[in-house]
Design an enzyme around this catalytic site. Structure first.
Site, mmCIF file in Angstrom:
data_model
loop_
_atom_site.group_PDB
_atom_site.id
_atom_site.type_symbol
_atom_site.label_atom_id
_atom_site.label_comp_id
_atom_site.label_asym_id
_atom_site.label_seq_id
_atom_site.Cartn_x
_atom_site.Cartn_y
_atom_site.Cartn_z
ATOM 1 N N SER A 598 0.852 -1.196 0.000
ATOM 2 C CA SER A 598 0.000 0.000 0.000
ATOM 3 C C SER A 598 0.881 1.237 0.000
ATOM 4 O O SER A 598 2.003 1.196 0.516
ATOM 5 C CB SER A 598 -0.882 0.009 1.257
ATOM 6 O OG SER A 598 -1.508 1.270 1.401
ATOM 7 N N TYR A 611 -2.440 -0.975 10.224
ATOM 8 C CA TYR A 611 -2.455 -1.257 8.781
ATOM 9 C C TYR A 611 -1.195 -0.710 8.125
ATOM 10 O O TYR A 611 -0.493 -1.418 7.399
ATOM 11 C CB TYR A 611 -3.703 -0.615 8.158
ATOM 12 C CG TYR A 611 -3.838 -0.857 6.670
ATOM 13 C CD1 TYR A 611 -4.296 -2.073 6.189
ATOM 14 C CD2 TYR A 611 -3.492 0.142 5.750
ATOM 15 C CE1 TYR A 611 -4.423 -2.303 4.829
ATOM 16 C CE2 TYR A 611 -3.611 -0.077 4.388
ATOM 17 C CZ TYR A 611 -4.076 -1.299 3.927
ATOM 18 O OH TYR A 611 -4.195 -1.517 2.579
#
Ligand SMILES: [Zn+2]
Length: 730
Positions: A598, A611
């Site tokens: 990401s 995350y």
């Protein structure tokens, strides 16, 4: 001997007067073809052809003319539609005989014979684009309205027996004649025409080493005759069944199913590597009672060496299979591998000498010398082909060849096609021309691509993208149901292919859907075992599965959420790589791994601590794995920015809370998709390209990183984020 419709025991009688009566003449031919092709004991997949001579109005003259409708080149009787049939003016077709006869050198395998195939196009009725097959003259030159040419096991068994002519006479009396083996073409049509001239009462012919052809002036009568002749042959053969003595009796016995499966799981990736050194192959495991009886038998080595008989069969099975004399009772797995290595080396040498001995000055170059069928006592039959469909057909054909040998050895002695004849079919220039007309193979042809997370979002888009490139796609997801749904979408688009073989999951199509929890090693192991059984191995793995858990109301992330986030986003990705590594190493074939990380890995911000740090770890995992898995496997990372479109990671409440966070105005009454679009547009404004990032954008890069287009890139993270300055890696 004649049979009533309910008296057929060896074939399925499927003719339905009511169904047939509603069809026009061409559709009746299509109908007859479909019901003949539906029964494997009548004909094999893609094998055989049918025809009807039909009176039609000529669009040019308005006069009634006779038109030969005959199953064209390619396709399959079972699934044929009207479009699979060629149509030829009968008078024009028959006039070709003059052209043929004018040639100085004529007869089987002459230049004029091959050039006739191109002439058929000049006789086309009604602008029909379907290409005529090499069997067209068999139908056109037989002076009856309807002709069926089939490859039934029971007829091939007679045709492949030493005393085939006598057997034909004994079983069928005077109603069926016999012609010796001859490669199909114009000359064989003339041979058959002559046979009928000599004996106008003939209803059919056994074609030596090949199959059956029969005819009638009524289509239902032709269908019933086909079934009757096959039934008669099968009934006769049944009387000689050798029971326990079949194939000389059993030499080995098969271990139980779970042991067999364990052997296969260990064996298939190694074997795939061994047969894929020139071209990657996809495997199909076939282990019916009958196949096991054959591979375990005393006579298997002798019979396997004789090869298959029907030309249709050995175009796929090659001139012969590789039989490995391994004792499943007394010998170890390592011995099996040793014997396979030796057997394969000997097979290749043998194949090369077959090519050298039989080739003509203008023969096409030698093809891949590896076997496509491998027989292992105790285990079964493993077929290899460039696609799943092809390896299924190959397995089907050899299992039919086993039935032919069973029958032939019961009534006589089985004989294969002579080596030179086999070669002249395998390396037929017409066959080569057909191959060279085929479009080039796609980027992922011959590859098995595993997409983990394929149930939704980027994973689903990626599964669709790689399938377009010809990949066999394993759609895996924590939700088995959604994985299966994606696989079904792919099959609906790309088709399941042909060929009826494969035990259990090995009988699958070009895509399968499986459930997996990547946080659990046993679950990942079970996934890869299923994949090995289905296709024989893997080539590319793409992990898009990930988890994002929003902080609680106080903005805190509980400890167990931290653990879960790392278990999936980092450790899960590692477990997948670690289990896939074992298969890649066993295959010794190059592969690729793509992990989805990401842009958050590079951008520190508030509210997604677990995350973001897990994705930073995943970025570094990419680099570490690139080193660990080198030189066999390239490992790269795909770093998406938020894709809101269709993402399961963006349920309505997350979209709403983001919109509030960024002060984007919206109405509660708006649909979730409308809100997603608002959020996506907002995100787009923060990027350098000012355009929303889509699932297709991500899928394209996941595909490219996996493909050979990036063959020199490993250990890299590629951002697909519309251009986020703060996410630039440095
Ligand atoms: Zn045939």
């Amino acid at each position: 001997m004649t049979f009533k419709s309910n008296e057929f025991k060896h074939v399925n009688y499927l003719w339905d007067d009511k169904a047939a009566s509603q069809l026009d003449a061409v559709e009746r031919l299509r109908y007859r073809s479909n019901i003949l092709g539906a029964d494997q004991l009548i004909t094999n997949t893609g094998g055989g052809n049918t025809s009807s001579k039909i009176k039609m109005i000529d669009p040019l003259s308005g006069e009634e003319v006779d038109v030969l409708w005959v199953k064209g080149s390619g396709g399959d009787l079972r699934t044929s539609t009207r479009a699979n049939f060629a149509s030829l003016y009968m008078d024009k077709f028959l006039s070709l005989e003059h052209i043929y006869n004018k040639a100085e050198i004529k007869g089987v395998k002459t230049e004029i014979e091959d050039s006739m195939v191109d002439m058929y196009r000049h006789t086309t009725f009604g602008l029909n684009p379907a290409a005529s097959s090499i069997d067209t003259p068999l139908h056109g030159l037989i002076p009856f309205r309807h002709v069926d040419h089939m490859h039934p096991v029971s007829a091939i068994a007679i045709a492949a027996s030493k005393d085939q002519e006598d057997l034909t006479q004994e079983i069928f009396g005077d109603e069926v004649g016999w012609v010796p083996w001859q490669r199909p073409g114009f000359d064989l049509g003339l041979v058959m025409q002559e046979k009928i001239k000599q004996n106008p009462k003939l209803k059919g012919l056994i074609m030596g080493q090949h199959g059956l052809i029969n005819w009638a002036d009524d289509d239902k009568a032709c269908y019933e005759l086909t079934l009757t002749l096959i039934e008669k042959a099968a009934y006769y053969i049944e009387g000689f069944d050798r029971g326990d003595k079949t194939f000389g009796g059993q030499k080995y016995h098969s271990p139980d199913e779970s042991t067999r499966r364990q052997i296969l799981i260990q064996l298939l990736p190694k074997l795939r590597g061994m047969v894929s050194q020139q071209n990657r192959s996809i495997g199909t495991v076939h282990m019916t009672e009958s196949v096991l009886q054959f591979v375990n038998s005393v006579e298997a080595p002798r019979l396997a060496e004789l090869g298959t008989s029907c030309p249709d069969h050995f175009l796929r099975t090659k001139i012969k299979p590789l039989y490995v004399d391994w004792n499943p009772q007394g010998e170890s797995f390592d011995t099996l591998i040793e014997k396979l290595e030796k057997g394969l080396a000997a097979y290749r040498v043998d194949y090369m000498s077959y090519y050298e001995a039989c080739k003509h000055p203008n023969s096409p170059a030698m093809r891949d010398p590896n076997p496509t069928v491998i027989l292992i006592p105790g285990v079964g039959l493993i077929a290899w082909g460039k696609t799943k469909s092809e390896s299924r057909v190959t397995a089907e054909f050899y299992s039919l060849a086993i039935e032919v040998m069973r029958s032939s050895e019961a009534i006589s002695k089985y004989q294969g096609l002579p080596r030179q004849e086999a070669f002249d079919i395998e390396y037929w220039l017409l066959e080569e021309a057909k191959l060279s007309r085929m479009p080039p193979e796609k980027e992922f042809a011959r590859n098995v691509v595993v997409v983990i997370g394929a149930g939704s979002g980027i994973g689903k888009a990626t599964a669709h993208r790689v399938a377009k490139e010809g990949a066999h796609v394993v759609c895996a997801d924590v939700s088995e149901e959604s994985a299966r749904a994606t696989a079904q979408e792919l099959i609906d688009i790309h088709g399941v292919g042909i060929g009826i073989a494969g035990t259990g999951l090995s009988g699958c199509g070009p895509a399968i859907g499986l459930g997996v929890d990547i946080a659990c090693r046993e679950s990942v192991q079970a996934l890869f075992e299923e994949i090995i059984f289905a296709y024989g191995g893997i080539d590319n793995v793409i992990v898009t599965a990930g988890i994002f858990v929003s902080p609680d109301k106080n903005g805190r992330i509980p400890d167990d959420t931290w653990s879960l986030t790392y278990a999936i986003n980092v450790i899960g990705a590692f477990i997948v790589a670690d289990e896939a590594r074992k298969i890649w190493q066993a295959q010794k074939l190059s592969g690729s791994l793509v992990l989805t990380t990401s842009v958050n890995a590079a951008v520190a911000k508030q509210g997604s601590l677990a995350y973001d740090t897990s994705k930073a770890a995943a970025n570094h995992l990419v680099r570490e794995l690139a080193i660990e898995l080198s030189p066999l496997v390239r490992v790269n990372g795909l770093a998406p920015a938020t894709v809101v479109e269709g993402s399961s990671m963006f349920p309505r409440d997350r979209v709403v809370s983001s919109l509030i966070k960024y002060n984007v105005s919206f109405e509660e009454s708006e649909s979730t998709e409308a809100l997603r679009e608002k959020l996506a547009t907002f995100y787009a404004q923060r990027t350098l390209t000012k355009s929303p990032v889509t699932l297709a954008d991500q899928a394209e890069v996941a595909y490219l990183l996996s493909s050979n287009k990036f063959s020199k890139t490993t250990g890299q993270i590629i951002s697909v984020d519309g251009g986020l300055q703060e996410a630039f890696l440095r």
